[in-house]
Design an enzyme around this catalytic site. Structure first.
Site, PDB file in Angstrom:
ATOM      1  N   TYR A  70       7.712  16.840  13.979  1.00 36.12           N
ATOM      2  CA  TYR A  70       6.537  17.029  14.825  1.00 36.12           C
ATOM      3  C   TYR A  70       6.691  18.195  15.786  1.00 36.12           C
ATOM      4  O   TYR A  70       6.128  18.177  16.872  1.00 36.12           O
ATOM      5  CB  TYR A  70       6.198  15.720  15.549  1.00 36.12           C
ATOM      6  CG  TYR A  70       5.990  14.578  14.568  1.00 36.12           C
ATOM      7  CD1 TYR A  70       4.901  14.596  13.691  1.00 36.12           C
ATOM      8  CD2 TYR A  70       6.887  13.524  14.475  1.00 36.12           C
ATOM      9  CE1 TYR A  70       4.717  13.575  12.760  1.00 36.12           C
ATOM     10  CE2 TYR A  70       6.712  12.498  13.549  1.00 36.12           C
ATOM     11  CZ  TYR A  70       5.621  12.531  12.689  1.00 36.12           C
ATOM     12  OH  TYR A  70       5.443  11.534  11.766  1.00 36.12           O
TER      13      TYR A  70
ATOM     14  N   GLY B 140       6.891  10.659   6.324  1.00 37.97           N
ATOM     15  CA  GLY B 140       6.983   9.435   7.123  1.00 37.97           C
ATOM     16  C   GLY B 140       5.950   8.385   6.729  1.00 37.97           C
ATOM     17  O   GLY B 140       4.889   8.710   6.231  1.00 37.97           O
TER      18      GLY B 140
ATOM     19  N   ARG C 276       2.561   1.876  -3.287  1.00 40.06           N
ATOM     20  CA  ARG C 276       1.663   2.262  -4.375  1.00 40.06           C
ATOM     21  C   ARG C 276       1.490   3.779  -4.448  1.00 40.06           C
ATOM     22  O   ARG C 276       1.400   4.332  -5.546  1.00 40.06           O
ATOM     23  CB  ARG C 276       0.315   1.578  -4.188  1.00 40.06           C
ATOM     24  CG  ARG C 276      -0.551   1.685  -5.418  1.00 40.06           C
ATOM     25  CD  ARG C 276      -1.693   0.714  -5.391  1.00 40.06           C
ATOM     26  NE  ARG C 276      -1.309  -0.632  -5.736  1.00 40.06           N
ATOM     27  CZ  ARG C 276      -1.786  -1.726  -5.160  1.00 40.06           C
ATOM     28  NH1 ARG C 276      -2.637  -1.622  -4.168  1.00 40.06           N
ATOM     29  NH2 ARG C 276      -1.396  -2.916  -5.544  1.00 40.06           N
TER      30      ARG C 276
ATOM     31  N   HIS D  29       0.827  -1.198   0.000  1.00 36.68           N
ATOM     32  CA  HIS D  29       0.000   0.000   0.000  1.00 36.68           C
ATOM     33  C   HIS D  29       0.870   1.260   0.000  1.00 36.68           C
ATOM     34  O   HIS D  29       0.632   2.195  -0.763  1.00 36.68           O
ATOM     35  CB  HIS D  29      -0.914  -0.032   1.223  1.00 36.68           C
ATOM     36  CG  HIS D  29      -1.780   1.163   1.352  1.00 36.68           C
ATOM     37  ND1 HIS D  29      -2.932   1.313   0.632  1.00 36.68           N
ATOM     38  CD2 HIS D  29      -1.643   2.287   2.088  1.00 36.68           C
ATOM     39  CE1 HIS D  29      -3.485   2.475   0.931  1.00 36.68           C
ATOM     40  NE2 HIS D  29      -2.721   3.081   1.816  1.00 36.68           N
ATOM     41  N   GLU D  30       1.896   1.276   0.836  1.00 37.80           N
ATOM     42  CA  GLU D  30       2.764   2.453   0.927  1.00 37.80           C
ATOM     43  C   GLU D  30       3.597   2.642  -0.336  1.00 37.80           C
ATOM     44  O   GLU D  30       3.953   3.753  -0.690  1.00 37.80           O
ATOM     45  CB  GLU D  30       3.684   2.357   2.143  1.00 37.80           C
ATOM     46  CG  GLU D  30       2.979   2.481   3.474  1.00 37.80           C
ATOM     47  CD  GLU D  30       2.246   3.810   3.634  1.00 37.80           C
ATOM     48  OE1 GLU D  30       2.648   4.803   3.001  1.00 37.80           O
ATOM     49  OE2 GLU D  30       1.260   3.844   4.386  1.00 37.80           O
TER      50      GLU D  30
ATOM     51  N   ASN E  83      12.132  12.863  13.601  1.00 33.40           N
ATOM     52  CA  ASN E  83      10.806  12.969  14.213  1.00 33.40           C
ATOM     53  C   ASN E  83      10.672  14.258  15.021  1.00 33.40           C
ATOM     54  O   ASN E  83       9.669  14.949  14.931  1.00 33.40           O
ATOM     55  CB  ASN E  83      10.543  11.771  15.132  1.00 33.40           C
ATOM     56  CG  ASN E  83      10.126  10.537  14.343  1.00 33.40           C
ATOM     57  OD1 ASN E  83       9.786  10.634  13.165  1.00 33.40           O
ATOM     58  ND2 ASN E  83      10.167   9.392  14.982  1.00 33.40           N
TER      59      ASN E  83
HETATM   60  P1  ADP Z   1       6.805   8.367  10.976  1.00 32.80           P
HETATM   61  O1  ADP Z   1       7.513   7.929   9.778  1.00 32.80           O
HETATM   62  O2  ADP Z   1       5.332   8.544  10.755  1.00 32.80           O
HETATM   63  O3  ADP Z   1       7.417   9.535  11.669  1.00 32.80           O
HETATM   64  P2  ADP Z   1       7.659   6.760  13.276  1.00 32.80           P
HETATM   65  O4  ADP Z   1       7.619   5.280  13.444  1.00 32.80           O
HETATM   66  O5  ADP Z   1       8.994   7.395  13.303  1.00 32.80           O
HETATM   67  O6  ADP Z   1       6.876   7.077  11.934  1.00 32.80           O
HETATM   68  O7  ADP Z   1       6.750   7.416  14.394  1.00 32.80           O
HETATM   69  C1  ADP Z   1       5.445   6.907  14.609  1.00 32.80           C
HETATM   70  C2  ADP Z   1       4.498   8.018  15.020  1.00 32.80           C
HETATM   71  O8  ADP Z   1       4.832   8.490  16.340  1.00 32.80           O
HETATM   72  C3  ADP Z   1       4.560   9.252  14.135  1.00 32.80           C
HETATM   73  O9  ADP Z   1       3.711   9.144  13.021  1.00 32.80           O
HETATM   74  C4  ADP Z   1       4.119  10.360  15.079  1.00 32.80           C
HETATM   75  O10 ADP Z   1       2.714  10.428  15.102  1.00 32.80           O
HETATM   76  C5  ADP Z   1       4.592   9.887  16.437  1.00 32.80           C
HETATM   77  N1  ADP Z   1       5.857  10.550  16.850  1.00 32.80           N
HETATM   78  C6  ADP Z   1       7.111  10.057  16.765  1.00 32.80           C
HETATM   79  N2  ADP Z   1       8.028  10.917  17.248  1.00 32.80           N
HETATM   80  C7  ADP Z   1       7.327  12.009  17.679  1.00 32.80           C
HETATM   81  C8  ADP Z   1       7.703  13.241  18.302  1.00 32.80           C
HETATM   82  N3  ADP Z   1       8.984  13.555  18.602  1.00 32.80           N
HETATM   83  N4  ADP Z   1       6.695  14.127  18.613  1.00 32.80           N
HETATM   84  C9  ADP Z   1       5.402  13.823  18.342  1.00 32.80           C
HETATM   85  N5  ADP Z   1       4.994  12.678  17.762  1.00 32.80           N
HETATM   86  C10 ADP Z   1       5.938  11.770  17.425  1.00 32.80           C
END
Ligand code: ADP
Length: 259
Positions: free
Chosen positions: A164, A218, A48, A45-46, A160
């Site tokens: 975020y 992400g 695609r 899915h990702e 991350n």
């Molecule tokens: P992604 O590729 O979506 O960042 P991750 O596995 O690294 O996937 O993180 C999973 C989820 O955890 C993220 O989609 C986000 O919602 C949350 N997350 C991770 N790190 C943080 C952070 N430092 N602050 C806020 N939310 C975070």
């Protein structure tokens, strides 16, 4: 479905116990099988999504040879973005497939402060809108690790933290010793993680806000990979604190060569 369970009564004889053991094994196999199926489904899915952009844009470019330069440029740069997104995704999937196949990391003594400094330099290149700082005494921190994977892990946490949290805020990496361990933390001033999401963030493909995460690049594999690396290095990774004021992730590693 992996098939029928053997009917067992309440008997405690050897055959019934054997049957129950066998059923338990089937149960574990079934859930491993289910999660592998889910993994393949999510991965396809990702993959695609970027493919759709690649095909759509190339087709448009072919059909409209006289698009103005600006429009062409936007489409080409979207193609580039999606291609590198796919590249990252395939690298991540390969790493997780290796981990599933029982691949292990070799540990040796490495110096954490230098690795953190390198990861911070990379993170600054990713975002010019944040202040990324290293807060650690100016001395070597020898830990049990593997240099490239450790840097990858730190970059996942830093990426991350940047993704975020709003532009203009700061991200701080700290290192300190705690008995026979060394703890590195990555602290941001971002949006935080909702409490009901906390138990899931280390799961493959889990994202709190799919739209926001995808826009930021992400797919929800970062923390799954980070956790695997930490475990492979004999360490631990956890969320120390999270809320509207920001989030702190901690990584604990074994200190090497005390003294
Ligand atoms: P992604 O590729 O979506 O960042 P991750 O596995 O690294 O996937 O993180 C999973 C989820 O955890 C993220 O989609 C986000 O919602 C949350 N997350 C991770 N790190 C943080 C952070 N430092 N602050 C806020 N939310 C975070």
């Amino acid at each position: 479905d992996l098939g029928q369970r053997i009917p067992t009564g309440k008997n405690q004889d050897e055959l019934s116990r054997l049957a129950r053991t066998f059923n338990d094994m089937l149960g574990s196999l079934q859930s491993a099988w289910d999660s592998q199926q889910r993994f393949v489904g999510d991965a396809s899915h990702e993959l695609r999504a970027p493919l759709t952009v690649l095909r759509g844009n190339t087709e448009l470019l072919r059909r409209h040879p006289h698009l103005d330069a600006q429009e062409r440029e936007t489409m080409l740069s979207d193609i580039e973005k999606e291609a590198s997104r796919m590249n990252r995704l395939v690298d991540d999937l390969l790493l997780l497939a290796q981990s599933d196949a029982g691949s292990t990391l070799k540990r040796s003594p490495v110096e954490l402060r230098g690795i953190a400094a390198e990861a911070i330099r990379d993170a600054r290149r990713l975002s010019g809108d944040h202040t990324v700082m290293l807060d650690a005494p100016d001395e070597p921190f020898m830990v049990s690790g593997e240099k490239d994977r450790l840097r990858q892990l730190l970059l996942i946490l830093l990426d991350n933290a940047l993704k975020y949290s709003p532009a203009g805020t700061g991200v701080t990496v700290s290192i300190r010793r705690a008995e026979s361990h060394t703890i590195l933390s990555v602290q941001d001033q971002g949006i935080g993680i909702p409490e009901d999401a906390l138990p899931h963030i280390f799961e493959r493909f889990y994202r709190v806000d799919k739209a926001r995460s995808r826009k930021a690049g992400g797919v929800g594999l970062g923390l799954a990979i980070a956790e695997w690396i930490a475990a492979q290095l004999g360490g631990r990774l956890w969320v120390e604190q999270t809320g509207p004021q920001g989030t702190t992730f901690c990584l604990e590693l074994q200190t090497e060569g005390e003294g």
